[in-house]
Motif scaffolding. Structure first.
Motif, mmCIF file in Angstrom:
data_model
loop_
_atom_site.group_PDB
_atom_site.id
_atom_site.type_symbol
_atom_site.label_atom_id
_atom_site.label_comp_id
_atom_site.label_asym_id
_atom_site.label_seq_id
_atom_site.Cartn_x
_atom_site.Cartn_y
_atom_site.Cartn_z
ATOM 1 N N PHE A 164 10.476 6.749 -7.638
ATOM 2 C CA PHE A 164 10.460 6.875 -6.714
ATOM 3 C C PHE A 164 10.630 4.642 -5.792
ATOM 4 C CE2 PHE A 164 6.414 5.052 -8.083
ATOM 5 C CZ PHE A 164 6.166 4.202 -7.925
ATOM 6 N N HIS A 165 10.847 4.998 -4.728
ATOM 7 C CA HIS A 165 11.459 3.333 -4.419
ATOM 8 C C HIS A 165 11.004 3.617 -2.816
ATOM 9 C CE1 HIS A 165 15.327 5.423 -3.467
ATOM 10 N NE2 HIS A 165 14.637 4.565 -2.181
ATOM 11 N N VAL A 166 10.413 2.676 -1.921
ATOM 12 C CA VAL A 166 10.310 2.474 -0.516
ATOM 13 C C VAL A 166 11.472 1.648 0.307
ATOM 14 C CG1 VAL A 166 8.906 1.387 1.517
ATOM 15 C CG2 VAL A 166 7.871 2.449 -0.717
ATOM 16 N N GLU A 167 12.661 2.146 0.821
ATOM 17 C CA GLU A 167 13.040 1.676 1.716
ATOM 18 C C GLU A 167 12.939 0.359 2.936
ATOM 19 O OE1 GLU A 167 16.414 3.903 2.192
ATOM 20 O OE2 GLU A 167 16.840 4.120 -0.073
ATOM 21 N N LEU A 168 13.793 -1.113 3.366
ATOM 22 C CA LEU A 168 12.961 -1.787 4.158
ATOM 23 C C LEU A 168 14.174 -1.255 5.112
ATOM 24 C CD1 LEU A 168 10.951 -4.442 2.859
ATOM 25 C CD2 LEU A 168 10.127 -2.379 3.229
ATOM 26 N N GLY A 169 14.141 -1.796 6.522
ATOM 27 C CA GLY A 169 14.598 -2.189 7.592
ATOM 28 C C GLY A 169 13.909 -2.851 8.381
ATOM 29 N N TYR B 280 9.788 1.185 17.204
ATOM 30 C CA TYR B 280 9.036 0.678 15.871
ATOM 31 C C TYR B 280 9.639 -1.003 16.892
ATOM 32 C CZ TYR B 280 7.335 4.156 12.605
ATOM 33 O OH TYR B 280 6.746 4.880 12.265
ATOM 34 N N THR B 281 8.901 -1.811 16.126
ATOM 35 C CA THR B 281 9.364 -3.813 16.611
ATOM 36 C C THR B 281 9.410 -4.293 15.491
ATOM 37 O OG1 THR B 281 6.848 -4.193 16.572
ATOM 38 C CG2 THR B 281 8.150 -2.916 18.631
ATOM 39 N N GLY B 282 9.535 -3.663 14.584
ATOM 40 C CA GLY B 282 9.339 -4.497 13.218
ATOM 41 C C GLY B 282 10.227 -4.520 12.101
ATOM 42 N N VAL B 283 9.435 -4.678 10.603
ATOM 43 C CA VAL B 283 9.328 -4.002 9.297
ATOM 44 C C VAL B 283 9.676 -2.530 10.008
ATOM 45 C CG1 VAL B 283 9.166 -4.049 7.599
ATOM 46 C CG2 VAL B 283 8.715 -5.483 8.585
ATOM 47 N N VAL B 284 10.408 -1.539 9.594
ATOM 48 C CA VAL B 284 10.174 0.319 8.850
ATOM 49 C C VAL B 284 10.708 0.343 7.916
ATOM 50 C CG1 VAL B 284 10.477 0.328 11.600
ATOM 51 C CG2 VAL B 284 13.181 0.103 10.161
ATOM 52 N N PHE B 285 9.880 1.465 7.484
ATOM 53 C CA PHE B 285 10.009 1.699 6.204
ATOM 54 C C PHE B 285 9.708 3.111 5.789
ATOM 55 C CE2 PHE B 285 5.983 -0.293 6.179
ATOM 56 C CZ PHE B 285 4.928 0.825 6.318
ATOM 57 N N ARG B 286 10.836 3.605 4.360
ATOM 58 C CA ARG B 286 10.600 4.481 3.882
ATOM 59 C C ARG B 286 10.560 4.671 2.499
ATOM 60 N NH1 ARG B 286 15.487 6.719 7.263
ATOM 61 N NH2 ARG B 286 14.440 7.928 9.488
ATOM 62 N N GLY B 287 9.381 5.745 2.201
ATOM 63 C CA GLY B 287 9.450 6.518 0.700
ATOM 64 C C GLY B 287 10.233 7.148 0.744
ATOM 65 N N THR C 43 1.047 -1.249 0.581
ATOM 66 C CA THR C 43 -0.192 -0.378 0.330
ATOM 67 C C THR C 43 0.787 1.407 -0.017
ATOM 68 O OG1 THR C 43 -1.884 -1.109 1.398
ATOM 69 C CG2 THR C 43 -2.177 0.928 1.634
ATOM 70 N N ALA C 44 2.002 1.085 0.946
ATOM 71 C CA ALA C 44 2.898 2.782 0.928
ATOM 72 C C ALA C 44 3.066 2.234 -0.770
ATOM 73 C CB ALA C 44 4.367 2.361 1.433
ATOM 74 N N VAL C 45 3.958 1.624 -1.093
ATOM 75 C CA VAL C 45 4.539 2.053 -2.740
ATOM 76 C C VAL C 45 3.011 2.033 -3.067
ATOM 77 C CG1 VAL C 45 5.441 0.223 -4.766
ATOM 78 C CG2 VAL C 45 6.404 -0.430 -2.050
ATOM 79 N N ASP C 46 2.428 1.511 -3.808
ATOM 80 C CA ASP C 46 0.994 2.303 -4.079
ATOM 81 C C ASP C 46 0.822 3.884 -4.004
ATOM 82 O OD1 ASP C 46 0.150 -0.122 -6.013
ATOM 83 O OD2 ASP C 46 -0.588 -1.262 -4.532
ATOM 84 N N ALA C 47 1.200 3.921 -2.628
ATOM 85 C CA ALA C 47 0.650 5.110 -2.503
ATOM 86 C C ALA C 47 1.061 6.282 -3.144
ATOM 87 C CB ALA C 47 0.566 5.662 -1.102
ATOM 88 N N LEU C 48 2.432 5.887 -3.468
ATOM 89 C CA LEU C 48 3.661 6.574 -4.228
ATOM 90 C C LEU C 48 2.895 7.252 -5.132
ATOM 91 C CD1 LEU C 48 7.138 6.287 -2.275
ATOM 92 C CD2 LEU C 48 4.934 8.131 -1.697
#
Length: 389
Positions: free
Chosen positions: A157-162, A270-277, A144-149
């Motif tokens: 654009f891209h989304v980075e995961l940590g 945060y406790t698990g997957v984090v991400f930024r767009g 949904t984050a990717v589709d939002a952008l």
């Protein structure tokens, strides 16, 4: 006394095209969120400070805009939307079954250093998936984050995961005091390589120091996960990210997803997957989010959760400027012809036609020329006619 006509520091007026760009982003995001089953909630612009202190908010106290209510209790202008929505999910929505898909479109307020020029009013659109854990929930949120952008109109654009667990696992091997741990986190997040080398110099014999020193450089494609394992050994966090990426790739999102294992901001929150767009043309992330499984429980209802927010203004600035419609026609009408005049305005594309407030046709023609309109549409006892100007 001289009247102050400027706005307070950190605030500004938005005019015409900028307002159109912001509205365009908001409308596109809301359409996506509703399509995916999210329902809108809205929280007060002011909340008790204790709400954020109690929840261990990701927003530092010095960044909160503080006010007092009539009883003298300390309040803050809403510094983020996730904490109030967690409160709502645990209280007002307590009787509803989980998971709950919620979205918001509201402004948050942040206080920056004096004279820093930063914006204190941040319009955000975001979603919170309350009461859903595991791979499928994280997949839904990242997709949904990717589709939002994408729906906003971003071309590059891209989304980075940590993952918050990776940093915690490796950092725990260092046995640092809390203050030193916070300093290390800030250096990694800021990618301050020189200061990190100095900090880790006394720990050269500890294998974890090599992994942490390299952590701020662990960003890029899926090969980053292999390097992370080579440095730190097998970890649940890296294996989870690998599985998540496999599912995202199978769904067609792989080319738009990257990794940044040095994403250690607000790691206690945060406790698990984090991400930024990230979007080409923006100097920083326009979207951020992640999993926060402990927050809702603070308010009395145990529920794992994940979500993200889009910085609407930052997103809008990356898009081509929306050109307002050019005024083409001014409508002049005599007494008794308002209904016909309004019908004429409403039947044309927005912004291309407007009513004239002038009493005489001559004045309406003069107004049309000043505004660049080509014609004046007249309604009076003689009927309907067009006058060229």
């Amino acid at each position: 006394m001289k009247l102050t006509v400027n706005t307070p520091e950190g605030t500004r007026d938005r005019l015409f095209a900028e307002c159109m760009g912001r509205r365009q982003v908001q409308e596109r995001l809301i359409r996506l969120f509703r399509q995916r089953g999210y329902r809108e909630v809205s929280t007060p612009e002011t909340e008790f400070y204790d709400l954020f202190a109690r929840s261990g908010s990701a927003i530092p106290q010095e960044q909160m805009v503080q006010v007092f209510d009539q009883s003298g209790k300390l309040c803050v202008m809403r510094p983020d939307s996730t904490t109030p929505i967690a409160r709502v999910a645990a209280t007002k929505l307590r009787a509803l079954p989980l998971p709950q898909r919620l979205y918001y479109d509201q402004t948050v307020y942040r206080a920056g250093p004096a004279h820093s020029g930063g914006n204190r009013e941040l319009p955000q659109c975001g979603v919170e998936l309350i009461g859903a854990a595991g791979m499928k929930a994280d997949l839904e949120m990242v997709a949904t984050a990717v589709d939002a952008l994408r729906v906003c109109g971003a071309s590059r654009f891209h989304v980075e995961l940590g993952h918050a667990g990776f940093f915690r696992d490796v950092a725990a091997r260092m046995e640092l005091e809390e203050g030193e741990m916070e300093r290390m986190r800030a250096l990694i997040e800021g990618k301050n390589f020189a200061a990190l080398r100095d900090m880790f110099a006394p720990f050269r014999e500890n294998p974890a120091s090599a992994a942490l020193l390299r952590l701020s450089r662990l960003f890029g494609g899926p090969e980053v996960l292999d390097e992370a394992e080579a440095l730190a050994g097998e970890t649940e966090a890296v294996e989870y990210l690998r599985a998540l990426y496999g599912e995202l790739s199978a769904a067609g999102y792989g080319a738009l997803v990257r990794f940044d294992l040095g994403m250690v901001h607000q790691i206690d929150y945060y406790t698990g997957v984090v991400f930024r767009g990230y979007v080409e043309g923006a100097g920083d992330a326009v979207l951020s989010g992640g999993r926060y499984d402990s927050l809702v429980g603070v308010f009395g209802r145990e529920a794992q959760a994940t979500g993200f927010a889009v910085d609407v203004d930052a997103m809008a600035r990356t898009l081509p400027e929306a050109a307002p419609s050019a005024l083409d026609t001014v409508v002049h009408y005599a007494p008794g012809y308002l209904a016909k005049a309004l019908e004429a305005v409403d039947s044309r594309p927005a912004g291309t036609c407007e009513l004239s407030p002038c009493r005489t046709l001559e004045s309406s023609c003069s107004l049309a020329r000043e505004k660049g309109a080509k014609t004046v549409l007249v309604f009076d006892v003689t009927g309907e006619r067009v006058v060229k100007v």
